[in-house]
Design a protein around this motif. Structure first.
Motif, PDB file in Angstrom:
ATOM      1  N   PHE A 176       0.754  -1.044   0.157  1.00 42.04           N
ATOM      2  CA  PHE A 176       0.131   0.050  -0.027  1.00 42.04           C
ATOM      3  C   PHE A 176       0.849   1.228  -0.083  1.00 42.04           C
ATOM      4  CE2 PHE A 176      -2.120  -3.425   2.136  1.00 42.04           C
ATOM      5  CZ  PHE A 176      -3.353  -3.578   1.405  1.00 42.04           C
ATOM      6  N   GLY A 177       0.180   2.267  -0.515  1.00 40.50           N
ATOM      7  CA  GLY A 177       1.196   3.640  -0.615  1.00 40.50           C
ATOM      8  C   GLY A 177       1.162   4.113   0.839  1.00 40.50           C
ATOM      9  N   TYR A 178       1.648   5.558   0.865  1.00 42.14           N
ATOM     10  CA  TYR A 178       1.797   6.283   2.034  1.00 42.14           C
ATOM     11  C   TYR A 178       0.538   7.325   2.033  1.00 42.14           C
ATOM     12  CZ  TYR A 178       6.124   3.886   3.168  1.00 42.14           C
ATOM     13  OH  TYR A 178       7.121   2.979   3.236  1.00 42.14           O
ATOM     14  N   ALA A 179       0.424   7.652   0.966  1.00 45.84           N
ATOM     15  CA  ALA A 179      -0.987   8.842   0.837  1.00 45.84           C
ATOM     16  C   ALA A 179      -2.336   8.404   1.321  1.00 45.84           C
ATOM     17  CB  ALA A 179      -1.056   9.578  -0.357  1.00 45.84           C
ATOM     18  N   ALA A 180      -2.965   8.891   2.190  1.00 47.95           N
ATOM     19  CA  ALA A 180      -4.422   8.417   2.790  1.00 47.95           C
ATOM     20  C   ALA A 180      -5.397   8.048   1.646  1.00 47.95           C
ATOM     21  CB  ALA A 180      -4.762   9.140   3.732  1.00 47.95           C
ATOM     22  N   GLU A 181      -5.150   8.831   0.480  1.00 44.83           N
ATOM     23  CA  GLU A 181      -6.262   8.630  -0.567  1.00 44.83           C
ATOM     24  C   GLU A 181      -5.897   7.398  -1.505  1.00 44.83           C
ATOM     25  OE1 GLU A 181      -7.649  11.150  -4.414  1.00 44.83           O
ATOM     26  OE2 GLU A 181      -6.599  12.272  -3.020  1.00 44.83           O
ATOM     27  N   ARG A 182      -4.492   7.329  -1.500  1.00 45.20           N
ATOM     28  CA  ARG A 182      -4.017   6.196  -2.377  1.00 45.20           C
ATOM     29  C   ARG A 182      -4.453   4.820  -1.470  1.00 45.20           C
ATOM     30  NH1 ARG A 182       1.345   5.817  -5.752  1.00 45.20           N
ATOM     31  NH2 ARG A 182      -0.099   6.548  -7.262  1.00 45.20           N
ATOM     32  N   ARG A 183      -4.215   4.840  -0.195  1.00 44.59           N
ATOM     33  CA  ARG A 183      -4.319   3.722   0.427  1.00 44.59           C
ATOM     34  C   ARG A 183      -5.677   3.238   0.551  1.00 44.59           C
ATOM     35  NH1 ARG A 183      -0.059   2.630   4.214  1.00 44.59           N
ATOM     36  NH2 ARG A 183      -1.464   1.902   5.753  1.00 44.59           N
ATOM     37  N   ALA A 184      -6.885   4.313   0.529  1.00 43.69           N
ATOM     38  CA  ALA A 184      -8.017   4.104   0.546  1.00 43.69           C
ATOM     39  C   ALA A 184      -8.522   3.437  -0.705  1.00 43.69           C
ATOM     40  CB  ALA A 184      -9.044   5.345   0.714  1.00 43.69           C
ATOM     41  N   SER A 185      -8.007   3.896  -1.747  1.00 40.08           N
ATOM     42  CA  SER A 185      -8.453   3.205  -3.198  1.00 40.08           C
ATOM     43  C   SER A 185      -7.909   1.779  -3.099  1.00 40.08           C
ATOM     44  CB  SER A 185      -7.573   4.212  -4.153  1.00 40.08           C
ATOM     45  OG  SER A 185      -7.778   3.408  -5.489  1.00 40.08           O
ATOM     46  N   GLN A 186      -6.788   1.593  -2.789  1.00 37.49           N
ATOM     47  CA  GLN A 186      -5.934   0.449  -2.547  1.00 37.49           C
ATOM     48  C   GLN A 186      -6.858  -0.646  -1.955  1.00 37.49           C
ATOM     49  OE1 GLN A 186      -2.085   1.597  -1.526  1.00 37.49           O
ATOM     50  NE2 GLN A 186      -1.197   0.939  -3.607  1.00 37.49           N
TER      51      GLN A 186
END
Length: 278
Positions: A176-186
């Motif tokens: 998972f990425g570090y940015a909250a928005e990317r983590r939510a999408s993942q």
């Protein structure tokens, strides 16, 4: 250069990469045992850098330039060193820094040598090494030379991906990425993927995930947002173990997506990820 000469050159480069990676891995482990702390953050407050990351890359760069002064170096923690030979060393001094910080024994040193620019879509990987300093395991490959796992306790063995695994029985790793928005999408993608496979694993080092796919400890791995240094060595190791590495829709692996699996499983997983909105 003939193919045999090119393969021999790749073996020589692998020997240099192995020597450097195992040497700095030992030093990094010694530093970890003395205790470490966060030195800085990068993209987000959770994307951390330690002094071990910086010190390890400095040592790697110095050793590469000592052995191969005309080659370029592309690493995570410092500026690109432009060479004149056409070869570039793609370096992740510590892959899995959060694991290192928390003393979770799944972090690695990853070093690859590529012919061409430091861009996965345009380079030709020649040699790659991934070392887990805690376990002492060394995953390695040279183009045309196969992939191996070297363990000081158990010796050396050739690596081969798991063949003929159906998607519903596949053990799949991701990150998972570090940015909250990317983590939510993942996480949304994972909700769709998880019911369709055996189970999921999140190890925290893409380089070790790729080594595990090559070793048959995982059936597949996918992740969005990886940098070239995260997978340069590991992707070659998977390919030399008989696996397939790429992106979605027939694209090469990139920061948009990397998938690694046996050829028989790759298309099934890619189709599921596309269906899930990855």
């Amino acid at each position: 250069m003939t193919q045999n000469a090119a393969d021999a050159a790749s073996v020589d480069l692998l020997a240099i990469a192995r020597r450097i990676a195992t040497d700095v891995a030992e030093t990094a482990l010694e530093e970890r045992r003395r205790g470490i702390s966060v030195a800085a953050t990068k993209s987000t407050p959770t994307d951390v850098v330690t002094a071990v990351d910086r010190d390890t890359e400095e040592r790697i760069r110095a050793m590469i330039l000592d052995a191969r002064p005309d080659d370029g170096i592309f690493g995570e923690e410092d500026d690109t060193h432009v060479g004149s030979s056409g070869l570039n060393w793609v370096v992740d001094p510590i892959d899995g820094t959060v694991n290192l910080l928390y003393d979770i024994p799944s972090w690695s040193v990853s070093i690859a040598v590529v012919d061409g620019p430091p861009d996965p879509g345009h380079w030709h990987a020649l040699a790659g090494v991934v070392v887990n300093p805690v376990t002492g395991e060394v995953f390695e490959a040279s183009v045309g030379g196969g992939a191996r796992l070297v363990d000081a306790r158990l010796g050396e063995r050739a690596l081969r991906v798991n063949d003929d695994v159906h998607l519903s029985r596949a053990l799949v790793a991701t990150g998972f990425g570090y940015a909250a928005e990317r983590r939510a999408s993942q996480a949304e993608v994972l909700v769709s993927v998880l019911p369709r496979i055996r189970d999921i694993r999140r190890i925290g080092s893409a380089a070790l995930d790729l080594g595990a796919v090559a070793a048959g400890r995982l059936d597949a791995f996918y992740e969005l947002g990886l940098n070239p240094w995260d997978h340069a060595a590991g992707a070659l190791i998977v390919r030399e173990a008989g696996g397939r590495v790429g992106g979605l829709g027939g694209a090469a692996e990139s920061d948009r997506m990397l998938i690694a699996a046996a050829p028989s499983l790759f298309d099934e997983l890619a189709a599921l990820l596309e269906e899930a909105g990855a």
